[in-house]
Design an enzyme around this catalytic site. Structure first.
Site, PDB file in Angstrom:
ATOM      1  N   GLU A 272      36.708 -19.964  54.752  1.00  0.00           N
ATOM      2  CA  GLU A 272      37.653 -20.964  54.227  1.00  0.00           C
ATOM      3  C   GLU A 272      38.353 -21.706  55.362  1.00  0.00           C
ATOM      4  O   GLU A 272      38.540 -22.925  55.290  1.00  0.00           O
ATOM      5  CB  GLU A 272      38.690 -20.308  53.307  1.00  0.00           C
ATOM      6  CG  GLU A 272      38.133 -19.585  52.077  1.00  0.00           C
ATOM      7  CD  GLU A 272      37.240 -20.459  51.215  1.00  0.00           C
ATOM      8  OE1 GLU A 272      37.431 -21.691  51.215  1.00  0.00           O
ATOM      9  OE2 GLU A 272      36.335 -19.914  50.552  1.00  0.00           O
ATOM     10  N   ASP A 353      29.984 -21.162  56.810  1.00  0.00           N
ATOM     11  CA  ASP A 353      29.405 -19.826  57.016  1.00  0.00           C
ATOM     12  C   ASP A 353      29.162 -19.587  58.505  1.00  0.00           C
ATOM     13  O   ASP A 353      29.479 -18.516  59.038  1.00  0.00           O
ATOM     14  CB  ASP A 353      28.048 -19.699  56.290  1.00  0.00           C
ATOM     15  CG  ASP A 353      28.207 -19.548  54.777  1.00  0.00           C
ATOM     16  OD1 ASP A 353      29.338 -19.275  54.322  1.00  0.00           O
ATOM     17  OD2 ASP A 353      27.194 -19.692  54.063  1.00  0.00           O
TER      18      ASP A 353
END
Ligand code: ZN
Length: 404
Positions: A272, A353
């Site tokens: 995030e 990611d």
């Protein structure tokens, strides 16, 4: 004109249905060795039948709304509704507001049986649903009130701008919509989300220490980190980032915290923060405003053609009837924009990611992704075309390969 409208609606439905069918077939394929062991035999069967049930419901609900819409177009029901409202009210603005309000209410009721079946039958049988009928009703009431309070005045202003400025109205209307969406983008999580969920700061303890250490290492100030009681509606795990500058907020679902290990939770949080550091939220906010700008410009241009209202069977043109035709005609463009936005979003997910894997750890990022996917019974072998049209996040195999 009416033939073109129906043709567009039918073509869009056929496209959606074919993609669902392709994807259903693809679910039976042998999974990539990278994810082959994630489901045992019964887990895999469960995942396939869960996908099939959701697919069937979406086809039935799509076919049902399409049929109703074609009936309404063929028999001039929209113009009928417009005449009915105009008979008792004189004010153009109020007529448009009531017309759009009534259509929203009707379409809510039409989709209600399908929503109920999805929540209280499918999601319940697969062990996901936690929503009680009472919560469902209170959510519906609150949702309606929020759209009335925010959407009502914005819509009224847009119609008023049209009445005042005619062809050039769209630029002011776009400005208004952009300002409201900026406000929601910055403060939506703070103002709207608490109406539906309880947000609590993460309690002190080992997890908070681990998260703080990671955030310090990234120079990310951890002012707004909340745990949300997602478990009151569904067992599915999630997390998200929202806001800009000082309003930036990270929300972790309590379901995520209860299902993942500490390392995995920090990896999800790192993902995030990756969205923030790589400016993904800001970029997609700007991109979406460019798109609404283009759509409003087209809308302003199209509104000068009375045919848009006449096509629905009206004798006198009106803002709401023309708007309805315009947005149906816009469907092909919206499908194209969806393809573009989804592809951008999937690219950003991979980048987030990578950020998490590089700035934190690879292994927990991998296991967190696998756990979240299999826990929600997701299809490990989705069809590439279905992915292109519908996935905002890449399929698990692509994400695992990317993390390395
Ligand atoms: Zn993400």
């Amino acid at each position: 004109m009416i033939e073109i409208i129906v043709l567009i609606l039918v073509a869009a439905f056929i496209l959606e249905a074919s993609l669902e069918q392709l994807n259903q077939g693809s679910a039976l394929k042998k999974p990539d060795p990278l994810v082959a062991d994630l489901y045992d035999k019964s887990g895999r069967e469960k995942s396939i039948s869960y996908g099939a049930e959701r697919n069937r419901l979406s086809l039935i609900s799509g076919a049902f709304s399409l049929s109703l819409l074609i009936l309404a177009l063929t028999f001039g029901w929209f113009a009928e509704l417009d005449r009915f409202i105009s008979n008792s009210i004189n004010n153009e603005l109020i007529i448009s507001l009531i017309f759009i309000g009534l259509l929203s209410v009707i379409s809510w009721w039409i989709s209600l049986p399908f929503t109920l079946y999805s929540t209280f039958s499918i999601e319940k049988r697969y062990g996901f649903n936690k929503t009680t009928p009472k919560l469902f009703i209170s959510d519906s009431i609150k949702g309606t009130l929020v759209s009335l309070v925010i959407g009502g005045p914005v819509l009224a202003l847009v119609i008023w701008l049209y009445q005042e400025f005619q062809e050039s109205f769209w630029i002011y209307a776009w400005f208004l919509v952009a300002a409201v969406s900026l406000f929601m983008f910055m403060f939506g999580t703070k103002l709207i989300l608490p109406l539906f969920n309880k947000l609590t700061p993460l309690p002190n303890g080992a997890l908070k220490t681990a998260i703080s250490n990671y955030c310090d290492s990234q120079g990310y100030s951890l002012k707004n980190l909340y745990v949300m009681d997602g478990s009151k509606r569904s067992t599915k795990a999630n997390a998200f980032f929202s806001g800009l500058g000082k309003s930036k907020t990270i929300v972790l679902f309590d379901t995520l915290i209860s299902k993942l290990t500490q390392d995995e939770i920090v990896a999800v949080l790192a993902h995030e923060i990756g969205h923030y550091k790589k400016r993904h939220t800001l970029a997609s906010f700007i991109a979406s405003n460019f798109q609404t700008f283009a759509i409003f410009a087209l809308f302003g241009w199209a509104l000068q053609y009375e045919e848009l209202s006449v096509a629905l069977g009206a004798e006198t043109p009106s803002f709401h009837l023309s708007a309805l035709t315009f947005f149906i005609l816009l469907t092909p463009l919206q499908i194209l924009l969806g393809l573009l936005n989804n592809s951008l979003s999937r690219k950003n997910e991979l980048a987030a990611d990578t950020f998490a894997a590089e700035t934190y750890k690879r292994a927990p990022m991998r296991s967190a992704l696998s756990k979240i996917s299999t826990d929600s019974l997701s299809n490990l072998t989705p069809h590439p075309l279905y992915v292109a049209f519908n996935y905002t996040h890449p399929p698990l195999v692509a994400r695992l390969r990317n993390v390395g």
